[in-house]
Design a protein around this motif. Structure first.
Motif, PDB file in Angstrom:
ATOM      1  N   GLN A 103       0.829  -1.200   0.000  1.00  0.00           N
ATOM      2  CA  GLN A 103       0.000   0.000   0.000  1.00  0.00           C
ATOM      3  C   GLN A 103       0.867   1.255   0.000  1.00  0.00           C
ATOM      4  OE1 GLN A 103      -2.498   0.519   3.462  1.00  0.00           O
ATOM      5  NE2 GLN A 103      -3.890   1.905   2.382  1.00  0.00           N
ATOM      6  N   THR A 104       1.920   1.257   0.821  1.00  0.00           N
ATOM      7  CA  THR A 104       2.813   2.405   0.866  1.00  0.00           C
ATOM      8  C   THR A 104       3.551   2.575  -0.454  1.00  0.00           C
ATOM      9  OG1 THR A 104       3.130   2.234   3.259  1.00  0.00           O
ATOM     10  CG2 THR A 104       4.826   3.409   2.023  1.00  0.00           C
ATOM     11  N   MET A 105       3.965   1.461  -1.050  1.00  0.00           N
ATOM     12  CA  MET A 105       4.647   1.534  -2.340  1.00  0.00           C
ATOM     13  C   MET A 105       3.739   2.125  -3.413  1.00  0.00           C
ATOM     14  SD  MET A 105       6.465  -2.191  -1.957  1.00  0.00           S
ATOM     15  CE  MET A 105       7.338  -2.280  -3.502  1.00  0.00           C
ATOM     16  N   SER A 106       2.466   1.810  -3.353  1.00  0.00           N
ATOM     17  CA  SER A 106       1.507   2.401  -4.289  1.00  0.00           C
ATOM     18  C   SER A 106       1.417   3.904  -4.090  1.00  0.00           C
ATOM     19  CB  SER A 106       0.127   1.758  -4.091  1.00  0.00           C
ATOM     20  OG  SER A 106       0.146   0.385  -4.410  1.00  0.00           O
ATOM     21  N   HIS A 107       1.455   4.338  -2.824  1.00  0.00           N
ATOM     22  CA  HIS A 107       1.448   5.775  -2.538  1.00  0.00           C
ATOM     23  C   HIS A 107       2.704   6.436  -3.102  1.00  0.00           C
ATOM     24  CE1 HIS A 107      -2.190   6.188  -0.199  1.00  0.00           C
ATOM     25  NE2 HIS A 107      -1.831   5.216   0.622  1.00  0.00           N
ATOM     26  N   TRP A 108       3.827   5.744  -3.049  1.00  0.00           N
ATOM     27  CA  TRP A 108       5.061   6.310  -3.595  1.00  0.00           C
ATOM     28  C   TRP A 108       4.909   6.655  -5.071  1.00  0.00           C
ATOM     29  CZ3 TRP A 108       9.233   2.369  -1.472  1.00  0.00           C
ATOM     30  CH2 TRP A 108       9.429   2.597  -0.097  1.00  0.00           C
ATOM     31  N   VAL A 109       4.293   5.768  -5.839  1.00  0.00           N
ATOM     32  CA  VAL A 109       4.110   6.026  -7.265  1.00  0.00           C
ATOM     33  C   VAL A 109       3.255   7.267  -7.478  1.00  0.00           C
ATOM     34  CG1 VAL A 109       3.090   5.154  -9.400  1.00  0.00           C
ATOM     35  CG2 VAL A 109       4.408   3.612  -7.934  1.00  0.00           C
ATOM     36  N   ARG A 110       2.137   7.331  -6.772  1.00  0.00           N
ATOM     37  CA  ARG A 110       1.244   8.490  -6.942  1.00  0.00           C
ATOM     38  C   ARG A 110       1.924   9.786  -6.495  1.00  0.00           C
ATOM     39  NH1 ARG A 110      -2.538   4.523  -5.029  1.00  0.00           N
ATOM     40  NH2 ARG A 110      -2.483   5.354  -2.906  1.00  0.00           N
ATOM     41  N   ASP A 111       2.689   9.725  -5.400  1.00  0.00           N
ATOM     42  CA  ASP A 111       3.381  10.923  -4.915  1.00  0.00           C
ATOM     43  C   ASP A 111       4.467  11.369  -5.895  1.00  0.00           C
ATOM     44  OD1 ASP A 111       1.797  10.852  -2.682  1.00  0.00           O
ATOM     45  OD2 ASP A 111       3.333  10.026  -1.342  1.00  0.00           O
ATOM     46  N   ALA A 112       5.182  10.412  -6.475  1.00  0.00           N
ATOM     47  CA  ALA A 112       6.224  10.765  -7.438  1.00  0.00           C
ATOM     48  C   ALA A 112       5.625  11.471  -8.651  1.00  0.00           C
ATOM     49  CB  ALA A 112       6.980   9.506  -7.874  1.00  0.00           C
ATOM     50  N   ILE A 113       4.504  10.948  -9.143  1.00  0.00           N
ATOM     51  CA  ILE A 113       3.841  11.570 -10.297  1.00  0.00           C
ATOM     52  C   ILE A 113       3.369  12.975  -9.948  1.00  0.00           C
ATOM     53  CG2 ILE A 113       1.832  11.427 -11.824  1.00  0.00           C
ATOM     54  CD1 ILE A 113       2.100   8.361 -11.664  1.00  0.00           C
ATOM     55  N   ALA A 114       2.752  13.121  -8.782  1.00  0.00           N
ATOM     56  CA  ALA A 114       2.227  14.428  -8.373  1.00  0.00           C
ATOM     57  C   ALA A 114       3.348  15.453  -8.228  1.00  0.00           C
ATOM     58  CB  ALA A 114       1.462  14.282  -7.054  1.00  0.00           C
ATOM     59  N   LEU A 115       4.451  15.076  -7.588  1.00  0.00           N
ATOM     60  CA  LEU A 115       5.557  16.015  -7.384  1.00  0.00           C
ATOM     61  C   LEU A 115       6.261  16.351  -8.693  1.00  0.00           C
ATOM     62  CD1 LEU A 115       7.083  14.670  -4.029  1.00  0.00           C
ATOM     63  CD2 LEU A 115       5.837  16.813  -4.393  1.00  0.00           C
ATOM     64  N   ALA A 116       6.364  15.382  -9.591  1.00  0.00           N
ATOM     65  CA  ALA A 116       6.979  15.646 -10.885  1.00  0.00           C
ATOM     66  C   ALA A 116       6.122  16.606 -11.702  1.00  0.00           C
ATOM     67  CB  ALA A 116       7.190  14.331 -11.648  1.00  0.00           C
ATOM     68  N   TYR A 117       4.817  16.410 -11.655  1.00  0.00           N
ATOM     69  CA  TYR A 117       3.904  17.342 -12.331  1.00  0.00           C
ATOM     70  C   TYR A 117       4.076  18.746 -11.744  1.00  0.00           C
ATOM     71  CZ  TYR A 117       0.832  14.747 -15.503  1.00  0.00           C
ATOM     72  OH  TYR A 117       0.305  14.068 -16.577  1.00  0.00           O
ATOM     73  N   GLU A 118       4.161  18.833 -10.429  1.00  0.00           N
ATOM     74  CA  GLU A 118       4.317  20.132  -9.765  1.00  0.00           C
ATOM     75  C   GLU A 118       5.633  20.781 -10.181  1.00  0.00           C
ATOM     76  OE1 GLU A 118       5.053  21.601  -5.206  1.00  0.00           O
ATOM     77  OE2 GLU A 118       3.485  20.090  -5.546  1.00  0.00           O
ATOM     78  N   ALA A 119       6.687  19.988 -10.290  1.00  0.00           N
ATOM     79  CA  ALA A 119       7.993  20.520 -10.684  1.00  0.00           C
ATOM     80  C   ALA A 119       7.948  21.122 -12.085  1.00  0.00           C
ATOM     81  CB  ALA A 119       9.045  19.422 -10.620  1.00  0.00           C
TER      82      ALA A 119
END
Length: 307
Positions: free
Chosen positions: A222-238
């Motif tokens: 579950q945490t690993m799944s959150h990592w993927v979503r967080d990486a995408i969100a932060l990359a979009y923000e960048a």
């Protein structure tokens, strides 16, 4: 149809057979009733078509037939753009990699491994740092990872192969673009992560918690799944974009495999890397039209790192 990726050729060919059958039977191939589709499949079965080929027909019909009884078909448009994410990962806050926070290092490393391996979250969770399961080739030209010997894959009959990551655009660099592309190297990210976490890890599992009271402990799927979503969100923000909604960690397999196929990777190689027993699984559940978004302009070499 020349120029189409192999997946689209498969769908086109099977759909063409079905269209010709419908014409001969005065049926609308796109809007006919399920009974008509079943008649077609039954006729194919009766004339000796093997089950594997029938499954490909089903996948083609599922992709092209209109919704039935108001139930929409699966969308083939990606919910996020791989190009935007990769462009975000090569700049602040994900670089310089050696000095970013443990969280950002973890997010970047895990996303790159997920997108280049095509593996399920469960398969990635089974990877280990014990010497028998993790090896870096001399010169860091590749990393070879094996799941823990006790791991039971989701597909019981599948053969457990090592996950091999090739160095991406390694040094020496002759242009700034080469140095920038190297920031997407999964071997570089993995080596940095393994070195960093060795100072505080408490588990032989490769992926461990990066913060909180569980820091260093084995991480959950579950945490690993959150990592993927967080990486995408932060990359979009960048990159100055609002992150897409409804992103699922599982989508990395569809996006990466579709991009690899569009870039020329053989369909069977894609299926082998992802652990799909037949192209039917990919065509039916994972194929995406990566040409309709900015993903069609993704870094040219992305497909080389995808399988």
């Amino acid at each position: 149809m020349l120029g189409l990726p192999l997946l689209e050729q498969v769908i086109h060919n099977k759909w063409g057979v079905y269209e010709r059958w419908c014409t001969a039977h005065n049926a609308d191939p796109v809007n006919c009733q399920i009974a008509t589709v079943l008649d077609f499949l039954q006729e194919k079965l009766s004339t000796g078509t093997c089950p594997a080929t029938l499954r490909v027909y089903v996948a083609a019909l599922s992709a092209c037939h209109a919704p039935v009884d108001g139930v929409p078909s699966r969308t083939r448009i990606p919910s996020w753009d791989l190009a935007i994410v990769l462009e975000g990962l090569v700049e602040t806050p994900f670089e310089p990699l050696e000095s970013v926070s443990d969280k950002l290092l973890t997010l970047k490393m895990f996303f790159l491994m997920a997108i280049t391996s095509l593996k399920r979250i469960g398969d990635l969770q089974a990877l280990s740092v014990v010497p028998s399961c993790l090896d870096f080739a001399p010169g860091m030209v590749k990393a070879i990872l094996h799941p823990h010997p006790d791991y039971l894959p989701k597909v019981p009959f599948s053969t457990l192969h090592p996950v091999i990551f090739e160095a991406f655009c390694p040094p020496p660099f002759t242009t700034p673009d080469q140095e920038r592309l190297h920031r997407l190297c999964p071997v570089r990210a993995l080596q940095t992560y393994v070195h960093r976490t060795s100072q505080w890890r408490k588990s032989e599992q490769l992926f461990v918690c990066h913060g909180g009271h569980n820091r260093g402990a084995a991480v959950t799927k579950q945490t690993m799944s959150h990592w993927v979503r967080d990486a995408i969100a932060l990359a979009y923000e960048a990159r100055g974009h609002t992150s897409a909604t409804g992103i699922r960690a599982h989508s990395t397999r569809g996006v990466a495999s579709s991009r690899a196929l569009a870039g020329g990777a053989p369909l069977q190689h894609v299926c082998d890397a992802a652990g799909w027993s037949s192209p039917h699984t990919f065509i039916r559940f994972y194929s995406l039209d990566v040409h309709v978004t900015l993903g069609s302009h993704v870094l040219e070499s992305t497909s080389q790192a995808s399988v």
